[in-house]
Design a protein around this motif. Structure first.
Motif, short mmCIF file in Angstrom:
data_model
loop_
_atom_site.label_atom_id
_atom_site.label_comp_id
_atom_site.label_asym_id
_atom_site.label_seq_id
_atom_site.Cartn_x
_atom_site.Cartn_y
_atom_site.Cartn_z
N PHE A 119 -4.51 4.26 -13.32
CA PHE A 119 -3.44 3.99 -12.17
C PHE A 119 -4.21 2.86 -11.56
O PHE A 119 -3.45 2.01 -10.67
CB PHE A 119 -2.96 5.13 -11.69
CG PHE A 119 -1.85 5.01 -10.54
CD1 PHE A 119 -0.80 4.99 -11.09
CD2 PHE A 119 -2.07 5.01 -9.18
CE1 PHE A 119 0.34 4.79 -10.30
CE2 PHE A 119 -1.24 4.80 -8.29
CZ PHE A 119 0.14 4.72 -8.70
N GLY A 120 -5.41 2.98 -11.08
CA GLY A 120 -6.13 1.77 -10.26
C GLY A 120 -6.17 2.56 -8.90
O GLY A 120 -5.88 3.73 -8.78
N ALA A 121 -6.81 1.50 -8.17
CA ALA A 121 -7.15 2.09 -6.64
C ALA A 121 -5.99 2.58 -5.86
O ALA A 121 -5.08 1.93 -6.15
CB ALA A 121 -8.12 0.95 -5.98
N LEU A 122 -6.04 3.56 -5.10
CA LEU A 122 -4.92 4.14 -4.23
C LEU A 122 -5.44 3.79 -2.83
O LEU A 122 -6.86 4.28 -2.49
CB LEU A 122 -4.66 5.39 -4.47
CG LEU A 122 -3.77 5.90 -5.47
CD1 LEU A 122 -3.77 7.45 -5.55
CD2 LEU A 122 -2.43 5.32 -4.97
N PRO A 123 -4.87 3.43 -1.85
CA PRO A 123 -5.07 3.46 -0.49
C PRO A 123 -5.35 4.86 0.06
O PRO A 123 -4.79 5.67 -0.54
CB PRO A 123 -3.92 2.69 0.09
CG PRO A 123 -2.83 2.62 -0.99
CD PRO A 123 -3.49 2.75 -2.10
N GLU A 150 4.92 9.45 -10.00
CA GLU A 150 4.08 9.74 -11.41
C GLU A 150 4.00 11.27 -11.57
O GLU A 150 4.02 11.82 -12.48
CB GLU A 150 3.00 8.87 -11.59
CG GLU A 150 2.56 8.74 -13.12
CD GLU A 150 1.50 7.56 -13.34
OE1 GLU A 150 2.02 6.39 -13.25
OE2 GLU A 150 0.43 7.86 -13.70
N ARG A 162 2.52 2.03 -3.31
CA ARG A 162 1.32 2.73 -4.39
C ARG A 162 1.41 3.94 -4.15
O ARG A 162 1.41 4.71 -5.23
CB ARG A 162 0.19 2.00 -4.07
CG ARG A 162 -0.19 0.49 -4.46
CD ARG A 162 -0.50 0.21 -6.10
NE ARG A 162 -1.60 0.81 -6.53
CZ ARG A 162 -1.88 1.27 -7.66
NH1 ARG A 162 -1.00 1.15 -8.65
NH2 ARG A 162 -2.94 1.80 -8.11
N LEU A 163 1.46 4.50 -2.85
CA LEU A 163 1.28 5.86 -2.55
C LEU A 163 2.50 6.54 -3.04
O LEU A 163 2.39 7.62 -3.79
CB LEU A 163 1.15 6.16 -0.97
CG LEU A 163 -0.22 5.83 -0.20
CD1 LEU A 163 -0.11 6.46 0.92
CD2 LEU A 163 -1.09 6.33 -1.17
N ASP A 172 0.78 -1.29 -0.10
CA ASP A 172 -0.04 -0.15 -0.11
C ASP A 172 1.00 1.36 0.08
O ASP A 172 0.64 2.00 -0.58
CB ASP A 172 -0.97 -0.24 1.18
CG ASP A 172 -2.28 -0.83 0.93
OD1 ASP A 172 -2.34 -1.25 -0.29
OD2 ASP A 172 -2.74 -1.02 2.00
#
Lengths: 373, 298
Positions: free
Chosen positions: B217-221, A318, A311-312, A308
């Motif tokens: 990008f898809g789901a982000l937490p 980006e 992803r952040l 998670d």
């Protein structure tokens, strides 16, 4: 000499022309500059070209804007400040011109009813640009306003706005137009028409009735030619005058930046300069770090098994990458515009829906002036 | 159900791309041209502006023929093919196009469409002609020109051109309009209005809508749920600001796509948003591979 700012511009300019390619937020920028000027106590009027309904609503004109200036409520009290807006109607503006210059009301009515005239006023390419200039001219001479801000029609040929006033006079000087006018002078109209191969050919292309309309228009127009010519000349002078300041609006993409640079070059060729550049919808920098750094941190988080968090960091990497690429693109524009004022408006979460939305644009517009350099 | 994006955009031989300025019409034209060429189709990409943006994006692709078609070229072609070749040069040199197009507004637009029609007929070797259409409202003006002229001019070559072009516009196998938008509120509103205007006033077949710049990008937490694992200070703030802004954008885009799906009975295709400062020819192969159909649960 210190770098000018957008504040200087809206406090001192008499005329501001906003230019840029389609889809860069030109109309919104024009409206925001007018609002900011009004809040500084100026009597500002903004000429918009086909604003999206949401922008008209944002200006508080839910009943719609017309070809005549309409006074709008300001969101904050401002001593002496007034905000006016109108939406350019090229046809109505042209009609007003005809009424002004026709020798008699009957002559005006005849022209207004002519179908060739209706084509000229609504469909001839360049008419909208010309009428934007014409509107600008009449507002500059209207005592109600001390600042006129004009949005320009979307065009990929940035110069149409400049070329337009000359276009009508060139049209009147055109050889074909001369030939079409000639028959009326000799009263041998039918004979001459048939005798002119050029007109015969034209008739074959556009049809005989369209040609007859065109001739009727040009003949009716004859008495007003002088007035129109003088006026077109005056509009051209105003566009080139020192009191007219140009604001270049761009988005941070290479194609619109190329377009903006082209426009800056063309202004320079006409011995005018860009007073300010507004770059809309730029990605914010998101802190002092770099995209590369965020990418590195994403890798670390992934190595530690925190998907998670990774992803952040990926997301931050980006967005920072885009922000960096956009700023790199803007360097070339910086160089092309010299010491013009410079403002950047970040990508907002959505289009503005009310005056509050325009206020949200105003804050970065004026805060960032010359700070980005 | 599987939807083949290429089948949708190549359903008619002539495809006119329309949309508000800045939404990516040229990008979509280039992607469709390349996708069709990749599938072995013979493609001609036409642009109507003097500045060859589409040819620039397609640069280096020898399979795709490009053409810039301006009103004055269309007029010259018309004169040459209507027994007026001898004087056409003289007419063109005197700038007669200004007078002609003013005498009969829309005639320049009609001549452009008429030449596209001739191209479609004469070039039987072509499978697809992609036209990077004019910006915003001008697309409606362009496509309305034959109907307007057919009404105003009832006989002669202009009238017959107008009728032939109308036949083409009304034939869904020969011609369709593909509208482009970004997934943002204002362009979507304008697209919906344009779609109805084209249907009511032109009667042209509307192809799929291409939504350009969809965030994939898809789901982000939610950053709040990661409290304690994030860094503190400026980097931590940047991390959560970036996430919030991305999530807001994704939500706004979802709403815009939903509106399109609800308000227009047209298939939706999407091209992804790329993290760049503007699309270049180097991005094209990737975009072609990413052109996909959007299906929303009803």
């Amino acid at each position: 000499m210190s770098t000018p700012t957008l504040d200087d511009l809206i406090e001192t300019a008499g005329v501001i022309v906003c230019c840029g390619s389609g889809g860069v937020g030109k109309t919104t920028t024009a409206a925001t500059l007018a609002l900011a000027a009004a809040l500084r106590g100026r009597r500002a009027v903004v000429v918009t070209i086909d604003p999206a309904r949401r922008l008209a609503e944002a200006l508080g004109a839910s009943g719609g804007l017309t070809n005549d200036p309409r006074r709008l409520d300001l969101p904050l009290a401002a001593e002496g400040g007034e905000l006016w807006a109108l939406m350019l109607d090229a046809r109505a503006t042209f009609d007003d011109l005809v009424r002004t210059y026709a020798p008699t009301p009957e002559r005006a009515a005849g022209i207004l009813a002519n179908s060739f005239y209706r084509n000229v006023s609504s469909a001839m390419s360049g008419t909208q640009e010309y009428m934007a200039g014409e509107k600008l001219y009449s507002l500059v001479h209207d005592d109600r306003f001390d600042l006129v801000i004009v949005d320009t029609p979307p065009t990929r040929r940035a110069l149409d706005f400049f070329e337009a006033p000359g276009r009508l006079t060139r049209f009147l000087d055109h050889r074909v137009a001369r030939i079409m006018l000639a028959p009326a002078r000799t009263s041998l109209r039918v004979v001459n028409l048939a005798a002119q191969p050029l007109l015969r050919t034209l008739g074959r292309v556009v049809g005989a009735s369209a040609l007859a309309d065109a001739m009727a228009f040009l003949q009716a127009f004859e008495g007003m030619e002088r007035g129109f010519r003088d006026r077109a000349h005056a509009v051209g002078e105003l566009l080139g005058a020192a009191e007219t300041r140009y604001v270049l609006v761009a988005s941070p993409r290479h194609d619109t930046i190329d377009e903006a640079r082209f426009f800056a070059d063309e202004l320079r060729r006409r011995h005018r300069r860009v007073a300010a550049v507004v770059v809309n919808r730029i990605h914010p920098l998101y802190g002092p770090g770099s995209a590369a750094n965020a990418r590195h941190r994403a890798g670390q988080a992934r190595d530690l098994g925190d998907a998670d968090l990774a992803r952040l960091w990926d997301n931050l990497a980006e967005l920072r990458h885009v922000a960096e690429a956009e700023r790199a693109q803007l360097t070339a524009l910086h160089e092309a515009v010299g010491d013009a004022a410079w403002a950047e408006v970040p990508l907002l979460d959505d289009d503005m829906t009310d005056l509050g939305g325009l206020m949200a644009i105003m804050t970065p517009l004026f805060a960032s002036t010359s700070a980005g350099r | 159900m599987d939807v083949d994006p290429l089948a949708l955009v190549t359903a008619a031989r002539l495809m006119v791309v329309a949309g508000k300025g800045g939404v990516g019409k040229t990008t979509v034209s280039a992607v469709v041209a390349r996708a069709a060429a990749d599938a072995g189709r013979r493609v001609l990409a036409v642009e109507l502006e003097e500045k060859p943006a589409l040819a620039g994006l397609l640069r280096g692709d020898p399979r795709i023929e490009t053409l810039t078609l301006t009103p004055s070229e269309a007029l010259e072609h018309y004169l040459n093919t209507h027994g007026l070749a001898r004087i056409s040069r003289r007419l063109m040199n005197t700038g007669v196009i200004d007078v002609v197009s003013t005498a009969s507004p829309g005639i320049d637009d009609l001549l452009v469409l008429a030449q596209l029609k001739s191209l479609a007929r004469e070039r039987s070797d072509l499978d697809l002609i992609v036209v990077d259409g004019p910006a915003a409202g001008h697309a409606i003006t362009l496509l309305q020109s034959p109907a307007g002229l057919a009404e105003a001019v009832t006989s002669g070559p202009v009238a017959s051109q107008a009728r032939e072009v109308l036949d083409m516009l009304h034939d869904p196998r020969r011609c369709q309009v593909v509208m482009v938008t970004t997934p943002d509120t204002t362009p979507v509103t304008e697209l919906i209005e344009t779609a109805f205007a084209l249907e009511d006033r032109v009667g042209v077949q509307l192809g799929p809508i291409v939504v350009n710049g969809v965030d994939t990008f898809g789901a982000l937490p939610d950053p709040a749920e990661l409290a304690g694992r994030q860094p503190s200070g400026a980097e931590g703030r940047a991390l959560s600001d970036a996430a919030t802004s991305r999530r807001t954008r994704q939500h706004r885009q979802a709403v815009a796509l939903r509106r399109l799906a609800d308000e227009l009975p047209l298939p939706l295709l999407a091209l992804p948003w790329l993290p760049t400062a503007g699309i270049t020819s180097a991005d094209l192969p990737h975009l072609v591979s990413q052109l996909h159909a959007v299906t929303l649960p009803s």
